[in-house]
Design a protein around this motif. Structure first.
Motif, PDB file in Angstrom:
ATOM      1  N   HIS A  62       6.053  -8.040  -3.427  1.00 30.66           N
ATOM      2  CA  HIS A  62       4.993  -7.121  -3.149  1.00 30.66           C
ATOM      3  C   HIS A  62       5.807  -5.936  -3.195  1.00 30.66           C
ATOM      4  CE1 HIS A  62       2.306  -4.813  -0.315  1.00 30.66           C
ATOM      5  NE2 HIS A  62       1.507  -5.318  -1.306  1.00 30.66           N
ATOM      6  N   LEU A  63       4.940  -4.714  -4.057  1.00 31.58           N
ATOM      7  CA  LEU A  63       5.530  -3.228  -3.988  1.00 31.58           C
ATOM      8  C   LEU A  63       4.682  -2.719  -3.163  1.00 31.58           C
ATOM      9  CD1 LEU A  63       6.474  -3.091  -7.905  1.00 31.58           C
ATOM     10  CD2 LEU A  63       7.862  -3.435  -6.058  1.00 31.58           C
ATOM     11  N   ASP A  64       3.364  -2.705  -3.466  1.00 24.09           N
ATOM     12  CA  ASP A  64       2.398  -1.580  -2.954  1.00 24.09           C
ATOM     13  C   ASP A  64       0.952  -2.301  -2.768  1.00 24.09           C
ATOM     14  OD1 ASP A  64       1.296   0.639  -1.722  1.00 24.09           O
ATOM     15  OD2 ASP A  64       1.550   1.717  -3.652  1.00 24.09           O
ATOM     16  N   SER A  65      -0.047  -1.763  -1.883  1.00 18.50           N
ATOM     17  CA  SER A  65      -1.410  -2.169  -2.000  1.00 18.50           C
ATOM     18  C   SER A  65      -2.295  -1.083  -2.090  1.00 18.50           C
ATOM     19  CB  SER A  65      -1.688  -2.991  -1.048  1.00 18.50           C
ATOM     20  OG  SER A  65      -0.905  -4.233  -0.967  1.00 18.50           O
ATOM     21  N   HIS A  66      -3.056  -0.847  -2.770  1.00 21.93           N
ATOM     22  CA  HIS A  66      -3.929   0.056  -2.942  1.00 21.93           C
ATOM     23  C   HIS A  66      -5.362  -0.336  -2.523  1.00 21.93           C
ATOM     24  CE1 HIS A  66      -1.207   2.549  -5.429  1.00 21.93           C
ATOM     25  NE2 HIS A  66      -1.150   1.495  -5.896  1.00 21.93           N
ATOM     26  N   ILE A  67      -5.600   0.133  -1.235  1.00 23.52           N
ATOM     27  CA  ILE A  67      -7.210  -0.505  -0.708  1.00 23.52           C
ATOM     28  C   ILE A  67      -7.849   0.782  -0.343  1.00 23.52           C
ATOM     29  CG2 ILE A  67      -7.929  -2.073   1.190  1.00 23.52           C
ATOM     30  CD1 ILE A  67      -5.159  -3.334   1.128  1.00 23.52           C
TER      31      ILE A  67
END
Length: 158
Positions: A62-67
């Motif tokens: 996992h690198l990043d999450s845009h939520i």
């Protein structure tokens, strides 16, 4: 059977894994989630809608999450514009991924919390096993509740 370090997830074009794949920076899983938030005075289910894009490197980490949260609204015709706006945002995020193509992915479990809501691929255990030990034996994608388990073919259990 224990969960593998990397969980395969199959791209199914007309199903709940239609927006997963590969891009120039690795892999991605995008989704729309309507999270239960209660009932209104008429008894209709109320949901808080989220657009989400999870990015992983080529090795599935996992690198990043845009939520981003959209509106909280009762189920019914008035929710259509809210859902459409959340879907448009997902489309914009996907269009911004260079080299994006829809495909199967293989990713490691991860967890992110937004507004007290769990987003991620979380290891789960059905119970105790011989000699009292617990074994994580499936992975659940939250908040959409997609389950992945043996034979680890990438298909989700409903």
């Amino acid at each position: 059977m224990t969960v593998p370090d990397l969980v395969p997830i199959r791209h199914e074009p007309h199903f709940r894994t239609s927006t997963i794949g590969l891009w120039g920076g690795g892999q991605f899983f995008a989704h729309l989630s309507g999270v239960f938030a209660g009932r209104d005075t008429d008894g209709r289910v109320v949901r808080r809608w989220y657009s989400a894009l999870h990015e992983f490197d080529v090795d599935g980490q996992h690198l990043d999450s845009h939520i981003k949260s959209a509106e909280t609204i009762a189920d019914g015709p008035e929710r259509v514009p809210v859902v459409e706006a959340a879907q448009r945002l997902i489309g914009e995020w996907l269009d911004s991924l260079p080299g994006r193509r829809f495909a199967d992915i293989v990713v490691a479990p991860f967890a992110v919390e937004v507004d007290g809501i769990l987003f991620g691929l979380v290891l789960e255990c059905r119970g105790e096993y011989p000699e009292g030990e617990e074994q994580e034996d499936w992975a659940e994608f939250y908040p959409n509740r997609l389950g992945f388990s043996a034979p680890w073919d990438g298909l989700c259990d409903m």
